[in-house]
Write a protein that holds these residues in place. Sequence first.
Motif, PDB file in Angstrom:
ATOM      1  N   LEU A 455       0.814  -1.217   0.000  1.00 42.16           N
ATOM      2  CA  LEU A 455       0.000   0.000   0.000  1.00 42.16           C
ATOM      3  C   LEU A 455       0.847   1.267   0.000  1.00 42.16           C
ATOM      4  O   LEU A 455       0.561   2.224  -0.734  1.00 42.16           O
ATOM      5  N   VAL A 456       1.891   1.317   0.827  1.00 44.84           N
ATOM      6  CA  VAL A 456       2.700   2.532   0.923  1.00 44.84           C
ATOM      7  C   VAL A 456       3.394   2.827  -0.405  1.00 44.84           C
ATOM      8  O   VAL A 456       3.437   3.976  -0.853  1.00 44.84           O
ATOM      9  N   LEU A 457       3.941   1.818  -1.038  1.00 43.78           N
ATOM     10  CA  LEU A 457       4.570   2.005  -2.341  1.00 43.78           C
ATOM     11  C   LEU A 457       3.535   2.365  -3.396  1.00 43.78           C
ATOM     12  O   LEU A 457       3.782   3.217  -4.262  1.00 43.78           O
ATOM     13  N   LYS A 458       2.368   1.745  -3.346  1.00 41.80           N
ATOM     14  CA  LYS A 458       1.312   2.048  -4.312  1.00 41.80           C
ATOM     15  C   LYS A 458       0.872   3.505  -4.199  1.00 41.80           C
ATOM     16  O   LYS A 458       0.649   4.180  -5.215  1.00 41.80           O
ATOM     17  N   GLU A 459       0.760   4.004  -2.970  1.00 43.08           N
ATOM     18  CA  GLU A 459       0.412   5.414  -2.781  1.00 43.08           C
ATOM     19  C   GLU A 459       1.451   6.316  -3.447  1.00 43.08           C
ATOM     20  O   GLU A 459       1.107   7.294  -4.127  1.00 43.08           O
ATOM     21  N   ALA A 460       2.727   5.994  -3.253  1.00 44.46           N
ATOM     22  CA  ALA A 460       3.791   6.799  -3.856  1.00 44.46           C
ATOM     23  C   ALA A 460       3.706   6.759  -5.379  1.00 44.46           C
ATOM     24  O   ALA A 460       3.876   7.791  -6.045  1.00 44.46           O
ATOM     25  N   MET A 461       3.437   5.583  -5.936  1.00 47.83           N
ATOM     26  CA  MET A 461       3.345   5.457  -7.390  1.00 47.83           C
ATOM     27  C   MET A 461       2.186   6.272  -7.952  1.00 47.83           C
ATOM     28  O   MET A 461       2.336   7.020  -8.929  1.00 47.83           O
ATOM     29  N   VAL A 462       1.025   6.129  -7.331  1.00 46.38           N
ATOM     30  CA  VAL A 462      -0.178   6.781  -7.851  1.00 46.38           C
ATOM     31  C   VAL A 462      -0.047   8.296  -7.792  1.00 46.38           C
ATOM     32  O   VAL A 462      -0.378   9.012  -8.752  1.00 46.38           O
ATOM     33  N   ASN A 463       0.437   8.804  -6.662  1.00 44.95           N
ATOM     34  CA  ASN A 463       0.472  10.248  -6.470  1.00 44.95           C
ATOM     35  C   ASN A 463       1.667  10.935  -7.126  1.00 44.95           C
ATOM     36  O   ASN A 463       1.736  12.163  -7.151  1.00 44.95           O
ATOM     37  N   SER A 464       2.618  10.154  -7.630  1.00 45.92           N
ATOM     38  CA  SER A 464       3.814  10.764  -8.223  1.00 45.92           C
ATOM     39  C   SER A 464       3.732  10.881  -9.739  1.00 45.92           C
ATOM     40  O   SER A 464       4.527  11.607 -10.344  1.00 45.92           O
ATOM     41  N   THR A 465       2.798  10.212 -10.354  1.00 42.17           N
ATOM     42  CA  THR A 465       2.800  10.081 -11.816  1.00 42.17           C
ATOM     43  C   THR A 465       2.832  11.434 -12.523  1.00 42.17           C
ATOM     44  O   THR A 465       3.725  11.723 -13.325  1.00 42.17           O
ATOM     45  N   THR A 466       1.868  12.275 -12.227  1.00 47.11           N
ATOM     46  CA  THR A 466       1.797  13.555 -12.940  1.00 47.11           C
ATOM     47  C   THR A 466       2.849  14.529 -12.432  1.00 47.11           C
ATOM     48  O   THR A 466       3.365  15.346 -13.205  1.00 47.11           O
ATOM     49  N   ARG A 467       3.165  14.483 -11.127  1.00 44.17           N
ATOM     50  CA  ARG A 467       4.183  15.395 -10.585  1.00 44.17           C
ATOM     51  C   ARG A 467       5.547  15.126 -11.206  1.00 44.17           C
ATOM     52  O   ARG A 467       6.256  16.052 -11.622  1.00 44.17           O
ATOM     53  N   SER A 493       6.516  22.951  -4.365  1.00 40.30           N
ATOM     54  CA  SER A 493       5.912  21.713  -4.863  1.00 40.30           C
ATOM     55  C   SER A 493       6.757  20.997  -5.907  1.00 40.30           C
ATOM     56  O   SER A 493       6.564  19.791  -6.124  1.00 40.30           O
ATOM     57  N   TYR A 494       7.690  21.692  -6.531  1.00 41.81           N
ATOM     58  CA  TYR A 494       8.409  21.094  -7.667  1.00 41.81           C
ATOM     59  C   TYR A 494       9.923  21.252  -7.539  1.00 41.81           C
ATOM     60  O   TYR A 494      10.624  21.405  -8.536  1.00 41.81           O
ATOM     61  N   VAL A 495      10.412  21.188  -6.308  1.00 38.43           N
ATOM     62  CA  VAL A 495      11.861  21.270  -6.116  1.00 38.43           C
ATOM     63  C   VAL A 495      12.567  20.079  -6.752  1.00 38.43           C
ATOM     64  O   VAL A 495      13.759  20.134  -7.064  1.00 38.43           O
ATOM     65  N   GLY A 496      11.822  18.999  -6.998  1.00 40.37           N
ATOM     66  CA  GLY A 496      12.402  17.837  -7.664  1.00 40.37           C
ATOM     67  C   GLY A 496      12.913  18.159  -9.052  1.00 40.37           C
ATOM     68  O   GLY A 496      13.826  17.480  -9.552  1.00 40.37           O
ATOM     69  N   ALA A 497      12.383  19.190  -9.693  1.00 37.86           N
ATOM     70  CA  ALA A 497      12.872  19.576 -11.020  1.00 37.86           C
ATOM     71  C   ALA A 497      14.303  20.095 -10.930  1.00 37.86           C
ATOM     72  O   ALA A 497      15.148  19.774 -11.773  1.00 37.86           O
ATOM     73  N   VAL A 498      14.587  20.893  -9.912  1.00 33.59           N
ATOM     74  CA  VAL A 498      15.945  21.391  -9.703  1.00 33.59           C
ATOM     75  C   VAL A 498      16.874  20.235  -9.354  1.00 33.59           C
ATOM     76  O   VAL A 498      18.003  20.152  -9.820  1.00 33.59           O
ATOM     77  N   GLN A 499      16.372  19.336  -8.524  1.00 34.29           N
ATOM     78  CA  GLN A 499      17.150  18.160  -8.127  1.00 34.29           C
ATOM     79  C   GLN A 499      17.508  17.317  -9.352  1.00 34.29           C
ATOM     80  O   GLN A 499      18.661  16.902  -9.519  1.00 34.29           O
ATOM     81  N   LEU A 553       9.440  31.352 -23.653  1.00 40.07           N
ATOM     82  CA  LEU A 553      10.181  30.391 -24.484  1.00 40.07           C
ATOM     83  C   LEU A 553       9.468  29.051 -24.593  1.00 40.07           C
ATOM     84  O   LEU A 553       9.402  28.465 -25.662  1.00 40.07           O
ATOM     85  N   TYR A 554       9.004  28.501 -23.464  1.00 36.36           N
ATOM     86  CA  TYR A 554       8.390  27.177 -23.460  1.00 36.36           C
ATOM     87  C   TYR A 554       7.137  27.194 -22.587  1.00 36.36           C
ATOM     88  O   TYR A 554       7.052  27.944 -21.608  1.00 36.36           O
ATOM     89  N   VAL A 555       6.199  26.335 -22.956  1.00 33.49           N
ATOM     90  CA  VAL A 555       5.034  26.055 -22.116  1.00 33.49           C
ATOM     91  C   VAL A 555       5.015  24.554 -21.870  1.00 33.49           C
ATOM     92  O   VAL A 555       5.058  23.770 -22.830  1.00 33.49           O
ATOM     93  N   MET A 556       4.990  24.157 -20.611  1.00 33.16           N
ATOM     94  CA  MET A 556       5.055  22.736 -20.233  1.00 33.16           C
ATOM     95  C   MET A 556       3.788  22.366 -19.475  1.00 33.16           C
ATOM     96  O   MET A 556       3.506  22.936 -18.416  1.00 33.16           O
ATOM     97  N   CYS A 557       3.038  21.434 -20.022  1.00 33.06           N
ATOM     98  CA  CYS A 557       1.790  21.007 -19.394  1.00 33.06           C
ATOM     99  C   CYS A 557       1.733  19.485 -19.319  1.00 33.06           C
ATOM    100  O   CYS A 557       2.146  18.792 -20.258  1.00 33.06           O
ATOM    101  N   THR A 558       1.228  18.973 -18.206  1.00 36.46           N
ATOM    102  CA  THR A 558       0.964  17.543 -18.046  1.00 36.46           C
ATOM    103  C   THR A 558      -0.404  17.370 -17.413  1.00 36.46           C
ATOM    104  O   THR A 558      -0.899  18.271 -16.721  1.00 36.46           O
TER     105      THR A 558
END
Length: 574
Positions: A455-467, A493-499, A553-558
């Motif tokens: 369950l814990v891994l499934k929660e991470a998978m489901v909620n991470s897809t679009t992010r 919310s999106y510090v992972g992009a810098v990472q 310059l760019y527009v990024m949408c998911t």
Amino acid sequence: MADGMITRNPRTMTRPRGWKERAGSGGAGYDPEKVQPASRGEVYPLFAAGVVLAFFALLVCYRRGYLLLYGDAVAHLAIARRILDSRVPGIAELGGVWLPLPHLLMLPFIRNMTMWQTGMAAAPMSMLSYALSVAGVWRLGRRMMRLRWAFAATAFYALNANLLYLATTAMTEALFLMLLVWSVVATMEGIAALRAGKVGAARGQMIFAGVLVIGMVFTRYDGWVVGAAEWACLAWAMWGASAEVRRKTLTVFLIFTAMCAAGPLAWFWYNQHFMHDWLDFARGPYSAEAIDRKTSSPGQHYREWHNPWRALTYYMRCAQIDAAAWETGWAVMGAALYGTWISWKRRAEKEVRTRAESFALLLWLPLPFYLYAVAYGSVPIFIPQLYPHSYYNARYGMELLPALAVYAALTAERLELSLRGESSGWGKLAARFWQPAVMLLCVLNCLAMMYTVPLVLKEAMVNSTTRVALEQQIAFVLEPIPDNVPVMMTLGSYVGAVQRSGRTLASMVSENDNETFSKALADPADNAAFVIAIDGDAVAQAVAAHPEALQELYVMCTSGQPCARLYQSTVWKP
């Protein structure tokens, strides 16, 4: 009978003097039918086994890209990173909501860019915490049940697939469970030492408990409740000790009291000094209450809101699913509750009081904490088995795993003793194979959880897809930009992009430095070479208010995420 021969009944013959001392080290003469504290020689192999299990879990999760699925894990790594890598590095970068110990423990590894990008900077903390908690459950079980059933309790805990996953990430559950288990062990052994008049042992356990309470207080807020309860238990034991023992241990008890109070007081001071509100963690802009207001429709709340019975239902159901595969959690929960009743019923027995077994009930304290948090603390829990059939905070049920493991094993041991008492041969035969069968069930439970995705891994998978998809797009446009060129972007919310892009946080103009960020919001083009605006955030509002000298310059949408837009300043100069 031949002359000079002496016969002995093997059932009644006594062991030679000194057998207990030789057996205490866990040697061949060790009596598996006796309940007694674990020796150090027993604890070390369990810790080593935990390290091995955590290492294999890390290999699997790293190869499959699971380490950074949780947005909270990415944020924990970023907090640790910005203490060393930001425009104004220092302790003020710890923030005011999440407690600081996990971030401080990551500091030795987080400066390495590769370890930050991969999430491996958190692995030493989580893996060692998991291994130590396995050893702690063993030590706890040895004070409460026979050797083979302590081993069964430890196996059920150690082979939990959700816990093995958490032991590889930057989440705080593995660390907190280690502190919880060992603080309960220290409390039990401290109380036992006080009652036995062992002053030196009592002093040592109180200091050890104090260190663990500080660790819990600085890891998760449920640790504040557990720490207060453990202080009350040791205070009660001090009151019941002899006058001589009280006199010799009073100074250390006062030190223990100061340690328990120091953690919350220090956090209040930190919030007041840096956030200008001593309760910023409870009512500030990043608190659970504020997040609930942002994510809920006006006038609407989740189903458990101000409904303690429904909150209890959701949390207990969550704990069952976290502990066992499919619907077998019902049996585990029922067995654990019965084992708790057994322990409570035996609390008045002299031998039990000497062992201080009943104080293992402290393991259940996360239950009332989360009951209150879910009903009145703006902390919803969503699991697929209950409405709205989604995933959110499902990992919180893991806090009950030590209690479920220990008390379910206590029930299994009681069943074995009942089977032994059967006059029929089948009862004795069933008793003989009952513990091996339980051990096999522990292994099968782990395999079944992995097969269906825990369950814990499934929660991470489901909620991470679009992010993750949006972070990858932002990282793609960040990578070509030199690190010495400032980029303006909110990182909440999106510090992972810098990472992912491999940029330093010091190169980002963000809310991590309020003074620079406030200046940039008033004139984005003049204060940053590039601007990334995410629809609805502070930067997007600043761009809308001051669009001059900014070229899109760019527009990024998911799907499921707001769009992000990259702008370049036409007037910025180094």
